[in-house]
Design an enzyme around this catalytic site. Structure first.
Site, PDB file in Angstrom:
ATOM      1  N   GLU A 148      22.293  12.031  12.746  1.00  0.00           N
ATOM      2  CA  GLU A 148      21.784  13.351  12.382  1.00  0.00           C
ATOM      3  C   GLU A 148      20.286  13.389  12.662  1.00  0.00           C
ATOM      4  OE1 GLU A 148      21.468  16.205   8.434  1.00  0.00           O
ATOM      5  OE2 GLU A 148      22.926  14.570   8.472  1.00  0.00           O
ATOM      6  N   GLU A 198       7.152  -6.440  13.575  1.00  0.00           N
ATOM      7  CA  GLU A 198       8.372  -6.029  14.276  1.00  0.00           C
ATOM      8  C   GLU A 198       8.733  -6.993  15.399  1.00  0.00           C
ATOM      9  OE1 GLU A 198      10.275  -2.186  16.658  1.00  0.00           O
ATOM     10  OE2 GLU A 198       8.147  -2.222  16.200  1.00  0.00           O
ATOM     11  N   ALA A 254      17.958   1.928  22.180  1.00  0.00           N
ATOM     12  CA  ALA A 254      17.406   0.985  21.211  1.00  0.00           C
ATOM     13  C   ALA A 254      17.702   1.484  19.807  1.00  0.00           C
ATOM     14  CB  ALA A 254      15.897   0.840  21.410  1.00  0.00           C
ATOM     15  N   ARG A 266       9.207  11.773  21.352  1.00  0.00           N
ATOM     16  CA  ARG A 266       8.634  10.841  20.397  1.00  0.00           C
ATOM     17  C   ARG A 266       7.434  11.507  19.739  1.00  0.00           C
ATOM     18  NH1 ARG A 266      12.107   7.041  18.685  1.00  0.00           N
ATOM     19  NH2 ARG A 266      13.073   5.896  20.411  1.00  0.00           N
ATOM     20  N   ILE A 305       0.831  -1.204   0.000  1.00  0.00           N
ATOM     21  CA  ILE A 305       0.000   0.000   0.000  1.00  0.00           C
ATOM     22  C   ILE A 305       0.865   1.253   0.000  1.00  0.00           C
ATOM     23  CG2 ILE A 305      -1.722   1.297   1.302  1.00  0.00           C
ATOM     24  CD1 ILE A 305      -2.699  -1.359   2.439  1.00  0.00           C
ATOM     25  N   GLU A 314      24.555   6.040  21.028  1.00  0.00           N
ATOM     26  CA  GLU A 314      23.588   6.762  21.847  1.00  0.00           C
ATOM     27  C   GLU A 314      24.087   7.098  23.248  1.00  0.00           C
ATOM     28  OE1 GLU A 314      19.762   4.848  21.757  1.00  0.00           O
ATOM     29  OE2 GLU A 314      19.531   5.204  19.604  1.00  0.00           O
ATOM     30  N   GLU A 319      -4.230  -6.003   7.102  1.00  0.00           N
ATOM     31  CA  GLU A 319      -3.354  -4.866   6.841  1.00  0.00           C
ATOM     32  C   GLU A 319      -2.313  -4.830   7.949  1.00  0.00           C
ATOM     33  OE1 GLU A 319      -6.566  -1.941   4.619  1.00  0.00           O
ATOM     34  OE2 GLU A 319      -6.050  -1.548   6.713  1.00  0.00           O
ATOM     35  N   GLY A 341      -0.675  -7.148  16.481  1.00  0.00           N
ATOM     36  CA  GLY A 341      -1.937  -6.949  15.775  1.00  0.00           C
ATOM     37  C   GLY A 341      -1.788  -6.250  14.437  1.00  0.00           C
TER      38      GLY A 341
END
Length: 190
Positions: free
Chosen positions: A146, A126, A83, A71, A21, A103, A45, A122
């Site tokens: 960056e 990942e 992470a 975030r 999609i 990091e 989907e 769901g």
């Protein structure tokens, strides 16, 4: 992944056809037509994701290194463990070592893979690999990507768990990794 067990065949959905999609720099969104276990058809989907790692960095005094980072999707600064996304064909341990260095400005002399989590089953494929990083060595300065802005915070395990209880630490990967950290660092899980 886990092997399909014969007794699970009555639950399995199979792909009839798959359509992309949308594709961006990180995410690949799909719509599949599937055959359901009863023979009827359905639509699924979902997001294809390259996978990621989360690191539990333990300082010599036992404190853990966390990050505070804005975030955008939820519009707030989050408290989370280091992470990062696994690059194509990159071993997840190498990803963890790279992300810890970039990091936090640290390397670790002792690495242990603790487990795997699937944060959003769901709507995405990942997976996040959980690594414990011990015997940390400071390399001086971090080397952020960056456009990456974060600050480091050192918390003891009880302080981190208190932040969870107060609702200040709500990031899913960090919550899952802290469950492992608490069990492993206290010796409950070998």
């Amino acid at each position: 992944g886990l092997p399909v067990i014969d007794k699970d065949t009555h639950l399995i959905e199979t792909c009839i056809d798959s359509e992309r999609i949308w594709q961006g720099r990180l995410l690949d969104v799909r719509r599949d037509r599937v055959r359901l276990p009863d023979g009827s058809e359905g639509v699924r989907e979902y997001v294809m994701h390259p996978g990621a790692v989360v690191i539990i960095p333990v300082l010599p005094d036992g404190r853990l290194i966390f990050e505070r980072q804005y975030r955008y999707p939820i519009g707030r600064v989050m408290l989370e463990l280091p992470a990062g996304k696994i690059d194509p064909n990159e071993d997840s341990l190498l990803t963890a070592q790279r992300e810890l260095r970039e990091e936090t400005g640290h390397a670790a002399n002792q690495w242990r893979h603790l487990g795997t989590m699937h944060p959003t089953i769901g709507y995405a494929n990942e997976r996040i690999e959980i690594y414990l990083a011990q015997n940390l060595v400071s390399l001086g300065q971090n080397a952020l990507d960056e456009g990456e802005f974060l600050e480091l915070v050192e918390l003891s395990l009880p302080e981190a768990m208190a932040a969870v209880r107060r609702g200040e630490l709500t990031d899913g990967k960090t919550l899952s990794a802290l469950l492992w950290a608490e069990k492993v660092l206290t010796g409950v899980w070998a």
